[in-house]
Scaffold this active site. Structure first.
Site, PDB file in Angstrom:
ATOM      1  N   GLY A  20       1.200 -31.889  25.537  1.00 57.98           N
ATOM      2  CA  GLY A  20       0.293 -32.362  26.568  1.00 57.98           C
ATOM      3  C   GLY A  20      -0.199 -33.779  26.377  1.00 57.98           C
ATOM      4  CG  ASP A  21      -3.198 -36.260  23.390  1.00 56.07           C
ATOM      5  OD1 ASP A  21      -3.034 -37.337  23.991  1.00 56.07           O
ATOM      6  OD2 ASP A  21      -4.077 -36.096  22.523  1.00 56.07           O
ATOM      7  N   PRO A  22      -0.447 -37.596  25.295  1.00 56.75           N
ATOM      8  CG  PRO A  22      -0.555 -39.063  27.120  1.00 56.75           C
ATOM      9  CD  PRO A  22      -1.216 -37.847  26.532  1.00 56.75           C
ATOM     10  NE  ARG A  24      -1.217 -32.303  20.257  1.00 60.89           N
ATOM     11  CZ  ARG A  24      -1.817 -31.529  21.143  1.00 60.89           C
ATOM     12  NH1 ARG A  24      -1.099 -30.789  21.970  1.00 60.89           N
ATOM     13  NH2 ARG A  24      -3.133 -31.488  21.221  1.00 60.89           N
ATOM     14  NE  ARG A  42       1.372 -41.351  38.981  1.00 62.26           N
ATOM     15  CZ  ARG A  42       1.262 -40.737  40.148  1.00 62.26           C
ATOM     16  NH1 ARG A  42       1.147 -39.417  40.183  1.00 62.26           N
ATOM     17  NH2 ARG A  42       1.262 -41.435  41.264  1.00 62.26           N
ATOM     18  NE  ARG A  85       2.368 -25.662  26.291  1.00 59.70           N
ATOM     19  CZ  ARG A  85       1.212 -26.233  25.986  1.00 59.70           C
ATOM     20  NH1 ARG A  85       1.152 -27.527  25.764  1.00 59.70           N
ATOM     21  NH2 ARG A  85       0.110 -25.511  25.888  1.00 59.70           N
ATOM     22  N   GLY A  87       1.803 -27.240  21.479  1.00 62.39           N
ATOM     23  CA  GLY A  87       0.536 -27.330  22.190  1.00 62.39           C
ATOM     24  C   GLY A  87      -0.646 -26.764  21.433  1.00 62.39           C
ATOM     25  CD  GLU A 179      -0.445 -27.450  29.696  1.00 62.38           C
ATOM     26  OE1 GLU A 179      -1.427 -28.076  30.121  1.00 62.38           O
ATOM     27  OE2 GLU A 179      -0.425 -26.910  28.560  1.00 62.38           O
ATOM     28  CG  ASP A 201      -7.980 -25.952  20.810  1.00 63.03           C
ATOM     29  OD1 ASP A 201      -8.215 -24.831  21.318  1.00 63.03           O
ATOM     30  OD2 ASP A 201      -7.650 -26.947  21.493  1.00 63.03           O
TER      31      ASP A 201
END
Length: 236
Positions: A20-22, A24, A42, A85, A87, A179, A201
């Site tokens: 998810g995180d750019p 990361r 984006r 993924r 995540g 996701e 988390d």
């Protein structure tokens, strides 16, 4: 050129890590040999490199199924064969504490996106081979990883309608994220092998407005561990 990812398909590896995180994505890419950026547009930041001699692409997909689905669809269009993924998720079970790892075998589809892709009752299932490789890689690194169902939800902060977390918790769902159902469903209909490993988390049924504190050393370590496990799982 892939429209939203801004990647030339010729530069895209067949084996891909998505997250998810750019930030990361950049972190995972730093583990690769000869790592270099591909594109930024984006929330979609992409990198290429190799892991133990195998070409790998890393791409961030942002938060939530709709935007992530754009990423997954374009990667499939570009020739991706495997997508894993890496995540984070909120736990439903007391024995799955923050810092734990979960390998998703399938996702409960409570999101809106997949309802517009496939009929009700269509299962969102991770590829069996990818799940097996994630399990083997976690065992190799001596990292405990819980296997089981996860739930994909659109809502992060609750509103006036209360989501029935207790029903899914009592049904044995391990964790909640945003996701996996999109990834598994798109993988099924586009012929891409998919899987997901998640670092826990927090707890999904907590008051996230006041009790969500994911930026801990424990969670950061779990994310590092799951990234290496996912990369190793791509090798087979």
């Amino acid at each position: 050129m892939l429209t939203n990812l801004k990647i030339n398909p010729e530069e895209l590896a067949k084996r891909i890590i998505v997250c998810g995180d750019p930030k990361r994505a950049k972190q995972i890419a730093s583990l690769l040999e000869e790592s270099q950026p591909l594109a930024e547009n984006r929330e979609y930041h992409s990198y290429k490199g190799s892991w133990k001699g195998v070409e790998v692409t890393v791409v961030s997909h942002g938060v939530g199924s709709p935007g992530a689905a754009v990423c997954f669809e374009e990667l499939a269009k570009g020739g991706a064969e495997v997508m894993i993924r890496v995540g984070t998720a909120g736990s439903y079970q007391k024995d799955i504490q923050p810092g734990s790892l979960v390998i998703s075998t399938a996702a409960v589809r409570t999101d809106g996106l997949t309802r517009q892709l496939v009929p009700e009752g269509f299962p969102a299932i991770a590829n069996r081979h990818v799940v097996d490789q994630l399990v083997k890689a976690s065992e190799h690194h001596k990292q405990e990883a819980h296997e089981g169902l996860t739930l994909t939800l659109d809502v992060f902060y609750s509103g006036v309608i209360e989501f029935p977390h207790a029903i899914y918790k009592n049904a044995g769902v391990l964790a909640v994220e945003m996701e996996n159902a999109a990834l598994f469903t798109i993988g099924a209909i586009r012929g891409v092998k998919t899987g997901a490993i998640l670092a826990i988390d927090g707890f999904a049924d907590a008051d996230l407005r006041n009790d969500y504190h994911p930026h801990t050393d424990l969670v950061a370590k779990a994310i590092e561990q799951e990234a290496i496990i996912a990369l190793d799982a791509l090798l087979s």
